[in-house]
Design a protein around this motif. Sequence first.
Motif, short mmCIF file in Angstrom:
data_model
loop_
_atom_site.label_atom_id
_atom_site.label_comp_id
_atom_site.label_asym_id
_atom_site.label_seq_id
_atom_site.Cartn_x
_atom_site.Cartn_y
_atom_site.Cartn_z
N UNK A 153 100.66 -36.91 62.37
CA UNK A 153 101.87 -36.40 63.03
C UNK A 153 101.90 -34.88 62.99
N UNK A 154 102.44 -34.32 64.03
CA UNK A 154 102.49 -32.86 64.12
C UNK A 154 103.43 -32.29 63.06
N UNK A 155 102.90 -31.44 62.20
CA UNK A 155 103.70 -30.96 61.07
C UNK A 155 104.73 -29.94 61.48
N UNK A 156 104.39 -29.15 62.48
CA UNK A 156 105.35 -28.16 62.96
C UNK A 156 106.64 -28.86 63.38
N UNK B 180 108.60 -30.15 60.40
CA UNK B 180 109.31 -29.09 59.69
C UNK B 180 110.56 -28.69 60.46
N UNK B 181 110.42 -28.58 61.78
CA UNK B 181 111.54 -28.16 62.61
C UNK B 181 112.67 -29.18 62.52
N UNK C 230 116.48 -28.53 61.07
CA UNK C 230 117.71 -28.78 61.84
C UNK C 230 118.62 -29.73 61.08
N UNK C 231 118.01 -30.70 60.44
CA UNK C 231 118.78 -31.64 59.66
C UNK C 231 119.49 -30.93 58.51
N UNK D 160 111.78 -21.96 58.11
CA UNK D 160 110.99 -22.73 57.14
C UNK D 160 109.56 -22.25 57.27
N UNK D 161 108.87 -22.25 56.13
CA UNK D 161 107.47 -21.80 56.18
C UNK D 161 106.56 -22.98 55.94
#
Lengths: 479, 247
Positions: free
Chosen positions: A378-381, A384-385, A389-390, A360-361
């Motif tokens: 909240x930490x965006x990285x 996104x991760x 995974x979802x 994902x970018x």
Amino acid sequence: MTDIRFSPGSSIDGFRLESRIHAGGMATIWRVTKERVSIPMAMKIPRLKDGDDSSFVVCFEVEQMILPRLSGPHVPRFVAAGDFSEQPYLVMEHIPGKSLESLISESQFNPHEVASVGLRIAKALHDIHRQHVIHLDVTPDNVMFRASGEAVLVDYGLSRHEQLPDLMAEEFSLPMGTAPYIAPEQVLGVRSDPRSDIFSLGVILYQMITGELPFDDPKSMAGLKRRLYLAPVPPRAMNKKCPKWLQEIILTCLEVDPRNRYGSGAQLALALENPSQVVLTSRSDLENPDSLMTKLKRWISFSRSGPIANRSVSRHLDSVLIIMAAVDVSPGMETLSDAIRLAVKRIYQGERNARITCVAIRKTPLVGIDLGLDDEGNNMYVQYLSALKHWAQLMELPSDRISFHVLESPDPAAALVHYARANHVEHIVIGARGSSKLRRFLGSVSSHVVAEAPCSVTVVRLHETWDASGQGSGYSSHG
Amino acid sequence: MKTAFFADIHANREALEACLRHAEKLQIDRYAFLGDLIGYGADPSWAIDTVMDYHSRGAIVLLGNHDEAVLSRPEMSMHDDARYVVSWTRSQLSTAQMNFLKELPLVFDKYEMFMTHANVFKPQGWEYVTNVIDAKKSFSATFDRFIFCGHLHEPVLYHQGATGKVVQFIPVAGVDIPMGITRRWLAVIGSVGQPRDINPAACYAIYDSSRNTLTYFRVPYDIATASKKIADAGLPVWLGDRLERGV
């Protein structure tokens, strides 16, 4: 007795011998120069005295046949070959510096250094495998490094080019190779499996993290055969500092059955580069050498097992390809990402041993400060991760076949292409949003990826639904 | 100098035409036809006329077992279909064409090259070279460095080095194989007109003496037409079917 023709200052076919770099049992290597040629060169001259083992000659012939057919940064560049009927010689790019062998004997390595070296060698192996060559003598002596960091594999005297006759098979003195490093199937005379090189790299990694060889240095056939049924002492039993992920990787490489090893150098590189994503199995838990009972069981199972199926190098690599799924996890893109998942599934189902890398970018601003936090802090990285995974969960893939990465970049297309190139991705699946005037003018991310990708790209689009006037009016997810 | 080898044409016009067209683009200096010009296929007369034309311009042409069968009584070892085809084929040929076949030699042995239809150790026995043992027998029966033969309908390459051990290699089409001078080579050229290695494309090979390389080629051709002609001529239908499957 030294041959007078070969002394500093003498010349062979326009190549001037400067200094002797190495005098080995099978060949002598000289630094040479030639007018108007600027790259540093080395000339290999085989020792061909009467009574010498004919396998010396064949080794040389093999290298002379294979080296010109290899290219890229992981191989010394071929320059010239001498006529066999007159004076055989081989001139190639000279790689300065020390081999991995000297580095191993001079220093200790921590796990990340081992992984870094292993990663570079794994990439080199994948590169030559893709060129139809199996090295079959991967040892620390035969690994060097360029100043720019790439591993260079040298000495192709025992190698096999799958599209050319195996000259080595003419020799009776099988198996060939360097005893501590050769794979079990090589002990049995099999010279057509690229995963043999993966095994040898596993031996090197083991040696680097424990300081010992997993199978010693056997001098007899019986000694060589032990690796067919005896497991090595787990690295963690010899070095408590070896992390579980590294043990998992090493023991996977050292599996007796090639089918249980990493399918390709690229897959091994992916594991070494992402230790946190290595799936830990019972291999990683081993802390003691096998008990006598286990050894007996292994020996029985080995004597019952059938022949290991041979596959051609390129056909094998086709089935262990790395597929990259580029997913937009932003809200509102669920329909398209569902369609991408379906497309990936279809490709995956045709390729049993393929590996999916989900990417994902997160687009970062070109200028200005990127805090990496959303409006709520909240930490965006991490977000996104989790979303990635979802997304992948519904694919129901075994966890050792899938990995997740969030790339953060102001230029998504360039980041995707760079990632694909660096990780030997062989198929990219990316979604394309519906066309808009602006996107058509500027070029979408997917069109940039298609233009620059180092491999095949599948662009997933949603079907447009048409109204009576023939104009697109909406989207369905049958894509 | 480039020598093109064509074996086991078996009266397959479409296949031979495709191969000759392919070869023509590669500036061939010499043509060699390694026997079994006819038998199985529906164009024996055309096949012989074509090869006769090349022969008149210096090509090497050798006798195969099917060619021999057409000249005399068919071998009892041939199965029924083959025997039927043999008598049909005979009915298609003129006296001149039969005379051409009659004059064909069994072997060509010059310039370090031994060419024959089936094997070197007993050319007229028509035994196949199917494995390293047969290849070794062939190697032992001549001093030549190169042996070229057909009959098997599958492309296979054998090499023998200083140790005497013979190794088998299945060549990859389009790849130039260097024929190292420290060893001997036996090249079984696949079949033009009836390939049997599950690849229906016609097979032939070129040896380039200036680069010392051997290259096998697979040339797709109009199988449907060749197959239909076989059926239309009243020949056993499966002879056409097998072309499609490469068996």
